[in-house]
Design an enzyme around this catalytic site. Structure first.
Site, short mmCIF file in Angstrom:
data_model
loop_
_atom_site.label_atom_id
_atom_site.label_comp_id
_atom_site.label_asym_id
_atom_site.label_seq_id
_atom_site.Cartn_x
_atom_site.Cartn_y
_atom_site.Cartn_z
CE LYS A 165 25.65 22.84 28.21
NZ LYS A 165 24.61 21.85 28.43
N1 PMP Z 1 18.51 22.70 28.78
C1 PMP Z 1 19.45 21.89 29.26
C2 PMP Z 1 19.29 21.32 30.62
C3 PMP Z 1 20.57 21.56 28.48
O1 PMP Z 1 21.51 20.77 28.96
C4 PMP Z 1 20.68 22.11 27.18
C5 PMP Z 1 21.87 21.79 26.34
N2 PMP Z 1 21.82 20.45 25.87
C6 PMP Z 1 19.65 22.94 26.71
C7 PMP Z 1 18.59 23.22 27.55
C8 PMP Z 1 19.70 23.55 25.34
O2 PMP Z 1 20.72 24.51 25.31
P1 PMP Z 1 21.53 24.82 23.98
O3 PMP Z 1 20.53 25.22 22.96
O4 PMP Z 1 22.46 25.93 24.35
O5 PMP Z 1 22.26 23.58 23.62
#
Ligand code: PMP
Length: 304
Positions: A165
């Site tokens: 991330k």
């Molecule tokens: N995919 C992407 C590209 C993201 O940036 C996120 C977070 N916004 C998610 C999926 C979902 O992840 P999470 O449930 O951990 O927020």
């Protein structure tokens, strides 16, 4: 009052955010990073977005663990322990007097020279912002989201793992712009092979013949924390769930679909590329999981 209303109210309440910056709580106006910070020059850094509900942070540990893994993957040695990062997160929320909202943790490589070399950067910098979150408008949770397929593909894991991330979200930003221009609320992203990866900021699920399906993260998605919670909820509710590589055919012919993400929570998806999914209305299995998710986030978490 709907969530959008709460968000608006919170935004108005926080005239000036209190920011945690490298160990100190400072006013928003004083929270500055250097123009030589490689987070800014190269997107060299990592981040997390975490939600808190009714005075408790949801899945704090999981988010911090993902932050550390992302940093590790980028050879970014964080000088703070997990406990210190957790305390910084809680302290920031408290400093802003919030009970419900969203907290963003950003770790940058730190100040370096104009070259790429990360080893020349003095030390990483971290800041934490706690604020309200602008969710999709309330009516979209009831009516469902329309999604369009983006021509922008997810980068191959051979270049950068989708698990990281990182602060470089240009791929997602471009895809989101594309989706919005085409009239979609979200954009569907495929991987290089044409299989469904995820949406620009959310994971994707479909329901077919009573079974919930989602692509394996190896097809190019982030291993979402909300995605993991959906697996737990399916387990608790006795709803069959399985990872499966999906194509757009599978989405077009699904009975139901929904998206998940920390900020979006769980939201029904009712159209892809202007084609109705199932009945074109939020489906019962999605509805059941969305409701259960709403209950779960309010029934556990780290006390602020
Ligand atoms: N995919 C992407 C590209 C993201 O940036 C996120 C977070 N916004 C998610 C999926 C979902 O992840 P999470 O449930 O951990 O927020």
């Amino acid at each position: 009052m709907g969530k959008a209303g709460f968000a608006q109210q919170n935004r108005e309440k926080i005239m000036s955010h209190k920011i945690w910056l490298d160990g100190k709580i400072v006013d928003e106006a004083e929270a500055k990073v250097s123009v030589f910070d490689h987070g800014l020059l190269y997107g060299d850094g990592v981040f997390e977005g975490i939600r808190f509900y009714e005075g408790r942070v949801f899945r704090l540990e999981e988010h911090l663990e993902r932050l550390c893994l992302s940093a590790r993957a980028l050879l970014l040695k964080m000088p703070w322990s997990l406990e210190e990062i957790a305390q910084a997160t809680l302290e920031t929320i408290r400093a802003n007097g919030l009970k419900d909202g969203y907290v963003r943790l950003v770790v940058t490589r730190g100040v370096g020279d104009l070259g790429l070399n990360p080893h020349l950067c003095a030390s990483p910098s971290m800041f934490v912002i706690a604020s309200a979150i602008a969710l999709y408008p309330r009516e979209l949770y009831e009516r469902g989201l329309e999604v369009v397929t983006c021509s922008t593909r997810r980068p191959t894991p051979a270049s950068l793992s989708p698990q990281v991330k990182s602060l470089n979200y240009l791929n997602n930003v471009m895809a989101k712009a594309e989706a919005l221009k085409a009239g979609g609320g979200e954009g569907l992203m495929l991987n290089e092979q044409g299989y469904v990866a995820e949406c620009t900021g959310d994971n994707i699920f479909i329901v077919k013949k009573g079974k919930v399906l989602t692509p394996p993260v190896s097809d190019g998605s982030l291993d979402g924390i909300t995605r993991q919670v959906i697996f737990e909820l399916c387990d608790e509710l006795g709803i069959p769930i399985q990872e499966a590589s999906l194509t757009r055919y599978d989405l077009y012919t699904a009975d139901e679909a929904f998206l998940t993400g920390t900020a979006a929570e769980a939201i029904p998806m009712v159209k892809l590329d202007d084609r109705e999914i199932g009945s074109g209305k939020p489906g019962p299995v999605s509805g059941c999981l969305i409701e259960a998710y709403g209950k779960k986030v309010r029934s556990e978490g780290t006390v602020i």
